[in-house]
Design a protein around this motif. Structure first.
Motif, short mmCIF file in Angstrom:
data_model
loop_
_atom_site.label_atom_id
_atom_site.label_comp_id
_atom_site.label_asym_id
_atom_site.label_seq_id
_atom_site.Cartn_x
_atom_site.Cartn_y
_atom_site.Cartn_z
N GLY A 67 3.79 3.51 1.17
CA GLY A 67 4.57 2.54 0.95
C GLY A 67 4.54 2.21 -0.62
N VAL A 68 4.60 3.02 -1.90
CA VAL A 68 3.86 3.22 -2.78
C VAL A 68 5.45 3.06 -3.32
N PRO A 69 5.84 2.20 -4.36
CA PRO A 69 7.67 2.37 -4.37
C PRO A 69 7.04 4.02 -5.39
N ARG A 70 8.44 4.92 -5.56
CA ARG A 70 8.19 6.76 -6.64
C ARG A 70 7.72 6.12 -7.64
N PRO A 71 8.72 5.02 -8.32
CA PRO A 71 8.89 5.17 -9.91
C PRO A 71 7.76 4.70 -10.49
N VAL A 72 6.71 4.06 -9.72
CA VAL A 72 5.05 3.79 -10.08
C VAL A 72 4.57 4.60 -9.20
N ARG A 73 4.71 5.52 -8.87
CA ARG A 73 3.71 6.65 -8.91
C ARG A 73 3.14 8.01 -9.63
N THR A 74 3.63 7.02 -10.79
CA THR A 74 3.46 8.17 -12.19
C THR A 74 2.04 7.40 -12.63
N ASP A 75 1.63 5.68 -12.48
CA ASP A 75 1.34 4.96 -12.73
C ASP A 75 -0.13 4.74 -12.02
N PRO A 76 -1.68 5.78 -11.79
CA PRO A 76 -2.44 5.42 -11.21
C PRO A 76 -2.91 4.49 -11.33
N GLY A 77 -2.62 2.72 -11.86
CA GLY A 77 -3.14 1.69 -11.74
C GLY A 77 -2.90 1.21 -11.11
N ALA A 78 -1.12 1.48 -11.12
CA ALA A 78 -0.27 0.82 -10.79
C ALA A 78 -0.03 1.64 -9.04
N VAL A 79 -0.47 2.54 -8.47
CA VAL A 79 -0.73 2.34 -7.44
C VAL A 79 -1.89 1.93 -6.58
N VAL A 80 -2.93 1.97 -7.44
CA VAL A 80 -4.06 0.95 -7.11
C VAL A 80 -4.11 -0.66 -7.04
N GLN B 169 -4.69 11.10 -14.94
CA GLN B 169 -5.22 9.22 -16.28
C GLN B 169 -5.87 9.00 -14.47
N LEU B 170 -6.77 8.36 -15.34
CA LEU B 170 -7.49 7.41 -13.68
C LEU B 170 -7.47 6.54 -14.74
N ALA B 171 -7.68 5.22 -13.41
CA ALA B 171 -7.75 3.55 -12.89
C ALA B 171 -8.70 3.90 -12.28
N ALA B 172 -8.55 2.70 -11.95
CA ALA B 172 -10.51 2.14 -11.37
C ALA B 172 -9.81 0.51 -10.85
N ARG B 173 -10.38 -0.34 -10.00
CA ARG B 173 -10.45 -1.60 -9.24
C ARG B 173 -12.15 -1.75 -8.51
N ARG B 174 -12.20 -2.70 -9.05
CA ARG B 174 -13.43 -2.95 -7.66
C ARG B 174 -13.43 -4.92 -7.88
N ARG B 175 -13.86 -4.97 -6.33
CA ARG B 175 -13.15 -6.52 -5.79
C ARG B 175 -15.61 -6.57 -5.49
N THR B 176 -15.90 -7.59 -5.35
CA THR B 176 -17.43 -7.66 -5.57
C THR B 176 -17.55 -8.80 -4.74
N ALA C 205 -16.24 -9.79 2.96
CA ALA C 205 -17.04 -10.17 1.77
C ALA C 205 -17.15 -8.94 1.01
N GLU C 206 -17.11 -7.92 1.67
CA GLU C 206 -18.32 -7.04 0.74
C GLU C 206 -17.18 -5.99 -0.37
N ASP C 207 -18.14 -5.54 -0.90
CA ASP C 207 -17.61 -5.13 -1.97
C ASP C 207 -16.23 -3.55 -1.73
N VAL C 208 -15.41 -3.99 -2.91
CA VAL C 208 -14.35 -2.63 -2.35
C VAL C 208 -14.10 -2.13 -4.28
N ILE C 209 -13.93 -0.59 -3.78
CA ILE C 209 -13.74 0.11 -4.73
C ILE C 209 -12.59 0.70 -4.65
N LEU C 210 -12.00 0.84 -5.50
CA LEU C 210 -10.61 2.23 -5.90
C LEU C 210 -10.92 2.25 -7.30
N LEU C 211 -10.49 4.31 -6.60
CA LEU C 211 -10.70 5.23 -7.96
C LEU C 211 -10.22 6.02 -8.03
N ALA C 212 -8.87 6.40 -8.57
CA ALA C 212 -7.07 6.92 -8.69
C ALA C 212 -7.44 7.63 -9.75
#
Length: 518
Positions: free
Chosen positions: A463-476, A289-296, A507-514
């Motif tokens: 500190g990620v709650p254990r119930p949401v660790r099954t969802d990579p989007g919720a983790v990021v 399962q993949l999830a990505a977040r980006r702030r530019t 004010a730099e870019d931020v990228i997370l890929l899980a």
């Protein structure tokens, strides 16, 4: 702010023209101090109801009436000290110039379109003696951005105003080029007008305004950008002096807005280009399962990520960062990402070879630029990950029973050495564990030293709650909220610090890929 002597020598022609024209700048076109400055003998102008004290009315030295002071009025031929009326007139002009200077300085300090529009409304309300208003931004070329911002009006109030037929509103006549819309539009008593649209009358009564004054935001160089309207609670109309000051301020504000509109368009274009250079969607791979977040960065940074299917049901994950910002960094980022995809397809099972080829290409084609990168070759069936990094931060493992950084080998960024090579690392994952790849912007936006930033990232992941660790989007999402709860400008305002500008730390870019392996 303006040091002008009260004793001045003025040409007769200039005085006559000033008394007739009442211009702000033309009236003191010729002056020369004759001795040391002395205090002006004009009385301090009183505050007038409905007019901000920053804009004092012209002061004239006259004898008070008997109704105000109980003293009989002076005879019509009472002698007046020579130059007294001239000094009063000059004092009023200097006051007007000072006010315009202060207001335009405040406007010039705004560096975003929303801030500039709010400052325009506040300053205009002070100049014309109104309490509320709205500005409609609608550039004539149709390229946007189009927006409506209110002063003292909630979003629901603006919605009510927008239900009125556009042609019956003063800003609509200005924006649509209807007769009379090329100049100021004063409506001193809306509710008594015979031709007022019934819907306009209803909205005015509901919102509690009875008069309006509108100015076009237009200059010959900038064209028509929009219109500003100020609303009065009672029937009212700005006097000639207020109109003159507001018109001068509006001309300067339009030029400033034109520059910010151009900047806003450029930033929007940069965001679009950056989004097109990155994956439009993440691939679907069995067992992952993949999830990505980006702030530019508004100027467009060089951070990137990728996730691509590889032969033999494998998966390639990559993150990287190119030095610099702006169009050149975006172009380099696009070339680097496309090259890595090609090398990953050909020899993805060997991450060291992929990064070595990428380093050689970068050194030959762009010798003045460096980059960091991390590439991971993943086998979902066996939950085995082989990765190599070039000056990039180590991945983070988040699972039911552990949260730890992957110990990668220390390596220089790409383009820094004559020949890059570093050993790869093999990682065996447990079922349900997530591999988190990220760029350095996530750490730098915290404003902490790097060791403390790593500690904050580890604490947020743990500190990620254990119930949401099954969802990579919720983790990021949880990690982003924990590390960057606010945007840089908001956080700076709360702490009293100066907000970071585009391209600066914070004010730099931020990228997370899980990637979570089942």
């Amino acid at each position: 702010m303006l040091d002008i002597s009260s004793r001045v020598r003025v040409h007769v022609e200039t005085l006559l023209a000033a008394q007739i024209d009442m211009g702000v700048c033309d009236a003191i076109e010729h002056y020369a101090p004759v001795r040391r400055p002395v205090t002006m003998n004009a009385p301090h102008p009183p505050k007038v109801a409905g007019i901000d004290s920053m804009v004092p009315p012209p002061a004239h030295t006259v004898t008070p009436t008997s109704a105000a002071t109980g003293v009989p009025p002076a005879t019509p031929h009472a002698p007046v000290a020579p130059g007294t009326l001239l000094q009063d007139r000059l004092a009023a002009w200097v006051s007007d110039l000072t006010t315009l200077h202060e207001l335009t300085e405040r406007l010039a300090r705004t560096d975003s379109l929303a801030e500039a529009l709010q400052e325009l409304l506040r300053a205009g309300a002070a100049l014309v003696g109104a309490r509320r208003g709205l500005v409609v931004l609608e550039p004539h070329d149709g390229l946007g951005p189009d927006t409506t911002i209110g002063l003292g009006l909630a979003r629901a109030d603006l919605g009510h105003i927008e239900t009125v037929p556009r042609s019956s509103m003063s800003y609509g006549r200005i924006l649509d080029g209807l007769p009379g819309g090329e100049r100021e539009i004063a409506e001193p008593d809306l509710l008594s007008e015979d031709g007022l649209d019934p819907r306009h009358r209803e909205v005015a009564a509901r919102l509690g305004y009875a008069a309006s004054y509108a100015l076009p935001l237009s200059t010959e160089a900038a064209g028509r950008l929009g219109a500003a309207v100020w609303l009065y609670d009672e029937p009212a109309e700005p006097v000639e002096r207020q109109r003159h000051l507001a018109a001068r301020y509006a001309r300067y504000a339009t030029e400033h807005l034109a520059r910010l509109v151009e900047t806003d368009r450029t930033r929007a274009c940069m965001r679009t280009i950056a989004e097109e250079l990155l994956p439009a969607r993440l691939p679907r791979i069995a067992g992952v399962q993949l999830a990505a977040r980006r702030r530019t960065d508004p100027r467009g940074g060089g951070d990137w990520y990728d996730a691509l299917p590889l032969p033999d049901a494998a998966l390639g994950l990559a993150v990287g960062s190119v030095t610099g910002s702006g169009p050149s960094a975006l172009a380099a980022m696009g070339r680097l990402r496309a090259s890595l995809r090609a090398y990953a397809v050909m020899e993805g099972e060997d991450p060291v070879a992929v990064l070595s080829d990428l380093e050689l290409l970068l050194r030959l084609t762009e010798p003045a630029r460096s980059a960091t990168a991390l590439f991971a070759y993943c086998e979902p069936a066996t939950r085995r990950v082989t990765l190599a990094g070039a000056g990039h931060s180590p991945p983070l493992l988040v699972g039911p029973h552990r949260t730890e950084f992957v110990e990668t080998s220390l390596s220089a960024p790409l383009g820094m050495l004559a020949c890059w090579e570093a050993p790869s690392i093999d990682v065996a994952l447990e079922p349900g564990e997530t591999v988190l790849l990220y760029t350095d912007g996530l750490l730098r936006r915290t404003g902490d030293p790097m060791d403390r930033a790593f500690a904050r990232l580890h604490a947020a992941a743990a500190g990620v709650p254990r119930p949401v660790r099954t969802d990579p989007g919720a983790v990021v999402d949880h990690i982003l909220r924990a590390i960057l709860p606010e945007e840089p400008a908001v956080a700076a305002a709360r702490s009293g610090r100066v907000a970071p500008r585009p391209g600066e730390d914070g004010a730099e870019d931020v990228i997370l890929l899980a990637a979570r392996f089942e």
